[in-house]
Design an enzyme around this catalytic site. Structure first.
Site, PDB file in Angstrom:
ATOM      1  N   ASP A 161       0.693  -0.987   0.101  1.00  0.00           N
ATOM      2  CA  ASP A 161       0.050   0.030   0.148  1.00  0.00           C
ATOM      3  C   ASP A 161       0.904   1.521   0.008  1.00  0.00           C
ATOM      4  O   ASP A 161       0.528   2.126  -0.940  1.00  0.00           O
ATOM      5  CB  ASP A 161      -0.851   0.019   1.276  1.00  0.00           C
ATOM      6  CG  ASP A 161      -2.005   1.237   1.252  1.00  0.00           C
ATOM      7  OD1 ASP A 161      -2.394   1.365   0.015  1.00  0.00           O
ATOM      8  OD2 ASP A 161      -2.035   1.676   2.360  1.00  0.00           O
ATOM      9  N   ASN A 180      -2.727 -10.762  -4.643  1.00  0.00           N
ATOM     10  CA  ASN A 180      -2.436 -12.011  -4.732  1.00  0.00           C
ATOM     11  C   ASN A 180      -0.999 -12.549  -4.085  1.00  0.00           C
ATOM     12  O   ASN A 180      -0.128 -12.249  -4.687  1.00  0.00           O
ATOM     13  CB  ASN A 180      -2.283 -12.670  -6.395  1.00  0.00           C
ATOM     14  CG  ASN A 180      -3.628 -12.293  -6.937  1.00  0.00           C
ATOM     15  OD1 ASN A 180      -4.866 -12.742  -6.438  1.00  0.00           O
ATOM     16  ND2 ASN A 180      -3.764 -11.953  -7.944  1.00  0.00           N
ATOM     17  N   LYS A 182       1.655 -14.796  -3.655  1.00  0.00           N
ATOM     18  CA  LYS A 182       1.946 -16.059  -4.223  1.00  0.00           C
ATOM     19  C   LYS A 182       2.773 -17.071  -3.558  1.00  0.00           C
ATOM     20  O   LYS A 182       2.743 -18.133  -3.503  1.00  0.00           O
ATOM     21  CB  LYS A 182       3.158 -15.535  -5.517  1.00  0.00           C
ATOM     22  CG  LYS A 182       2.346 -14.626  -6.520  1.00  0.00           C
ATOM     23  CD  LYS A 182       1.297 -15.385  -7.296  1.00  0.00           C
ATOM     24  CE  LYS A 182       0.940 -14.621  -8.388  1.00  0.00           C
ATOM     25  NZ  LYS A 182      -0.299 -15.258  -9.003  1.00  0.00           N
TER      26      LYS A 182
END
EC number: 3.1.2.2
Lengths: 196, 196
Positions: A161, A180, A182
């Site tokens: 962010d 996402n 990973k």
């Protein structure tokens, strides 16, 4: 958009982030422009190496500082607190005065700078204005733990962010944050995130 | 999915979160099951009121504790550190031993419990197993600041991540975190988030 992660580092977390709808705000969060003797502002710049930084993190820091010499890149400073003037400006623009207690406001610290050296977020952001790119070098400390030994997803989301927010010219508020995750990463590793 | 926010409270942040792909892990993060005299475990349960809690937060806490009396709801305890046994289990399942320094692991704390009372994350999560619902009562402290006077989006993302994670039966790692931030909130406000 996050382009790539972890280049040349031990870090193993690949992440993708998307930022939408930076709001109408042109305020600049560089060092305070107007200062008064009564202001309780902590001016220490925390986006600099300290003894907790790993060798890899320091090496990358030095590499990017080299890139700053010709002016193509700049290192973004980072402070625990904003000046009274900036707080006043924000209150004027954003805050319902009923919700802000003056005394409490003076206690406030930037979320990512509230930990002691090496325990929390250790990071620095570099920015290339021409290429509209930022790079965040980040080392997570043991106070950022989620499941044992691993960085908390919320801590990683926070860094994404902040790094994405630095792509813009001034202070912004996030409208959408879509990540996402990973792979997991240990909090004693370093990360490098690149955004543009 | 986040159903609603801010019911009956001053809080003004409406959020939507989606969680995908809880991994294969059935470990339970309730209080340690096996304890040894040499274990340095902090057993204080932090999901209980302290003097920094606002009147509203305490009122809501009492309401949900009432709901716990018939067993339909339960309050989830929250600890700063996991037991050595749990850490060992996680290392076995998840961690590359090269990346974990034993000494550093003993320093580790849960990200959201690393602040002193009232300065950071003050929260408690209640869970209804039959209805597959959790409710998170949350009050942000002044060390969670983003732009002056407002909660950092990363802090809010962290709470959403934790509350959503509590919907599952055990410890999980987030695969996708997608948040639409509807409005900003001051860090001296309370939030109530409901998930199912």
């Amino acid at each position: 958009m996050l382009r790539s992660c972890t280049a040349g580092l031990r870090s193993i977390w690949a992440l993708r982030g998307r930022r939408e709808g930076a709001p109408r705000l042109s305020m600049d969060l560089q060092p305070a422009r107007r200062l008064f003797s009564t202001e309780k502002v902590i001016h220490k710049d925390w986006a600099l190496p300290n003894p907790s930084w790993s060798k890899d993190l320091k090496l990358l820091f030095d590499q990017f500082m080299k890139k700053c010499e010709d002016g193509s890149w700049e290192r973004l400073p980072s402070y625990k607190r904003t000046s009274t003037q900036e707080s006043e400006d924000f209150k004027t623009y954003f805050l319902d005065p009923k919700l802000v207690e003056e005394e409490r406001l003076s206690q406030a610290q930037l979320f990512t700078r509230g930990f002691e050296d090496g325990l929390g977020f250790e990071y620095v952001i570099f920015k290339n204005n021409d290429e509209k790119r930022t790079v965040c070098l980040f080392q997570g400390g043991p106070y950022l733990q989620g499941v044992p030994g691993l960085l908390h997803g919320g801590a990683m989301a926070t860094m994404i962010d902040i790094a994405l927010g630095s792509c813009t010219g001034g202070a912004v508020m996030t409208a959408n944050l879509n990540i996402n995750f990973k792979r997991s990463t240990s909090w004693n590793q370093d990360c490098q995130e690149k955004y543009q």
